[in-house]
Design a protein around this motif. Structure first.
Motif, PDB file in Angstrom:
ATOM      1  N   HIS A  62      27.272  33.679  -6.064  1.00 42.54           N
ATOM      2  CA  HIS A  62      26.410  34.823  -6.373  1.00 42.54           C
ATOM      3  C   HIS A  62      26.410  35.027  -7.879  1.00 42.54           C
ATOM      4  CE1 HIS A  62      24.411  38.661  -5.738  1.00 42.54           C
ATOM      5  NE2 HIS A  62      25.213  39.143  -6.670  1.00 42.54           N
ATOM      6  N   ARG A  63      25.217  35.097  -8.455  1.00 40.18           N
ATOM      7  CA  ARG A  63      25.096  35.307  -9.900  1.00 40.18           C
ATOM      8  C   ARG A  63      25.268  36.789 -10.233  1.00 40.18           C
ATOM      9  NH1 ARG A  63      20.051  31.304 -10.079  1.00 40.18           N
ATOM     10  NH2 ARG A  63      21.100  29.501 -10.986  1.00 40.18           N
ATOM     11  N   PRO A  66      21.605  37.321 -12.742  1.00 42.46           N
ATOM     12  CA  PRO A  66      20.709  36.221 -12.357  1.00 42.46           C
ATOM     13  C   PRO A  66      19.577  35.931 -13.328  1.00 42.46           C
ATOM     14  CG  PRO A  66      20.373  38.119 -10.936  1.00 42.46           C
ATOM     15  CD  PRO A  66      21.564  38.419 -11.782  1.00 42.46           C
ATOM     16  N   TYR A  67      19.143  36.905 -14.099  1.00 43.20           N
ATOM     17  CA  TYR A  67      18.028  36.667 -15.015  1.00 43.20           C
ATOM     18  C   TYR A  67      18.484  36.474 -16.454  1.00 43.20           C
ATOM     19  CZ  TYR A  67      15.497  38.183 -10.943  1.00 43.20           C
ATOM     20  OH  TYR A  67      15.030  38.287  -9.672  1.00 43.20           O
ATOM     21  N   PRO A  70      21.915  33.112 -16.060  1.00 42.61           N
ATOM     22  CA  PRO A  70      21.948  32.464 -14.745  1.00 42.61           C
ATOM     23  C   PRO A  70      23.062  31.439 -14.568  1.00 42.61           C
ATOM     24  CG  PRO A  70      20.105  31.648 -16.028  1.00 42.61           C
ATOM     25  CD  PRO A  70      20.699  32.781 -16.797  1.00 42.61           C
ATOM     26  N   LEU A 105      23.016  27.340  -5.834  1.00 38.78           N
ATOM     27  CA  LEU A 105      22.355  28.477  -6.480  1.00 38.78           C
ATOM     28  C   LEU A 105      20.835  28.355  -6.396  1.00 38.78           C
ATOM     29  CD1 LEU A 105      24.648  28.896  -9.601  1.00 38.78           C
ATOM     30  CD2 LEU A 105      24.380  30.537  -7.722  1.00 38.78           C
ATOM     31  N   LYS A 108      19.855  29.417  -2.927  1.00 39.58           N
ATOM     32  CA  LYS A 108      19.999  30.858  -2.708  1.00 39.58           C
ATOM     33  C   LYS A 108      18.958  31.659  -3.477  1.00 39.58           C
ATOM     34  CE  LYS A 108      23.025  34.791  -3.083  1.00 39.58           C
ATOM     35  NZ  LYS A 108      24.353  35.314  -3.311  1.00 39.58           N
ATOM     36  N   TYR A 109      18.708  31.264  -4.709  1.00 44.34           N
ATOM     37  CA  TYR A 109      17.803  32.016  -5.569  1.00 44.34           C
ATOM     38  C   TYR A 109      16.408  31.393  -5.641  1.00 44.34           C
ATOM     39  CZ  TYR A 109      21.826  34.735  -6.993  1.00 44.34           C
ATOM     40  OH  TYR A 109      22.911  35.562  -6.984  1.00 44.34           O
ATOM     41  N   THR A 160       9.057  41.059  -4.199  1.00 39.83           N
ATOM     42  CA  THR A 160       9.834  40.835  -2.982  1.00 39.83           C
ATOM     43  C   THR A 160       8.971  41.200  -1.785  1.00 39.83           C
ATOM     44  OG1 THR A 160      11.839  41.441  -4.193  1.00 39.83           O
ATOM     45  CG2 THR A 160      11.982  41.361  -1.784  1.00 39.83           C
ATOM     46  N   ARG A 166      11.521  36.191  -2.496  1.00 44.72           N
ATOM     47  CA  ARG A 166      11.186  36.562  -3.868  1.00 44.72           C
ATOM     48  C   ARG A 166      10.172  35.587  -4.454  1.00 44.72           C
ATOM     49  NH1 ARG A 166      17.151  37.390  -3.899  1.00 44.72           N
ATOM     50  NH2 ARG A 166      17.173  35.152  -4.069  1.00 44.72           N
ATOM     51  N   GLU A 168       8.213  34.903  -8.426  1.00 43.65           N
ATOM     52  CA  GLU A 168       8.263  35.278  -9.840  1.00 43.65           C
ATOM     53  C   GLU A 168       6.929  35.030 -10.513  1.00 43.65           C
ATOM     54  OE1 GLU A 168      11.555  34.136 -12.334  1.00 43.65           O
ATOM     55  OE2 GLU A 168      12.779  33.712 -10.566  1.00 43.65           O
TER      56      GLU A 168
END
Length: 187
Positions: A62-63, A66-67, A70, A105, A108-109, A160, A166, A168
């Motif tokens: 888990h980050r 995250p932004y 990362p 990662l 997950k992301y 979201t 998610r 972007e």
């Protein structure tokens, strides 16, 4: 009596010296770590605190940022989201371990990057989106659209959908004029 934050919280930082990441037989990330004995069910350390090499099995990542960061401050968790420790920098690890962590990662992301907005239609508190992305054309629905668009920077946003997926938009100002006008109201 001085209560210092560092006296209350003990953080274990994983380094190449105390952590070896591997692929489990199922293809997931696993960890061998040099830590005080960890109980399989509750992460309680043994009384004497002596460190030993142990196989922690499958781990999750888990980050923390995250932004902004990362590849730094990555939490290593068990299946119940209890933290074993933190990876300070991904670049500290060899290519093999870094590739395992990065792949987990990325899964997950996962967030497709929207490049064009074809339509946004509102109905009964939901918005229905038809877009182009780096993964091809996509359709998704959002409930309470204003709350589910997060501004990361002045021009970068994360959307979201109703299923928690998610998406972007790296730079809303770089979208073509028609796309920008379709989402301008929500920004």
């Amino acid at each position: 009596m001085k209560n210092d934050f560092l006296d209350i919280v003990k953080i274990t930082y994983f380094t190449p010296e105390n952590a070896k990441f591997y692929r489990t037989p199922g293809g997931f990330a696993g960890l061998n770590a040099f830590l005080p004995k960890v109980g399989a069910d509750d992460l309680k350390e043994q009384e004497d605190g002596e460190c030993i090499w142990q196989d922690l099995g499958r781990v999750f990542f888990h980050r923390a940022f995250p932004y902004e960061l990362p590849d730094e401050f990555i939490s290593v968790l068990d299946k119940d989201s209890k933290e074993f420790g933190i990876i300070r920098r991904l670049s500290d690890f060899d290519d093999g371990s870094a590739a395992i962590i990065s792949a987990e990662l990325a899964r997950k992301y996962f967030a497709p990057h929207i490049t064009k907005v074809h339509s946004v239609k509102e109905r009964f508190g939901y918005s229905y989106w038809e877009v182009e992305s780096d993964r091809g054309p996509l359709s998704f629905a959002m409930h309470d659209t204003f709350r589910n668009i997060a501004k990361i920077t002045e021009s970068r946003v994360v959307l979201t959908d109703v299923d928690g997926n998610r998406y972007e938009i790296d730079d809303v100002l770089a979208l073509d004029g028609k796309s920008y006008r379709k989402i301008e109201l929500y920004l």
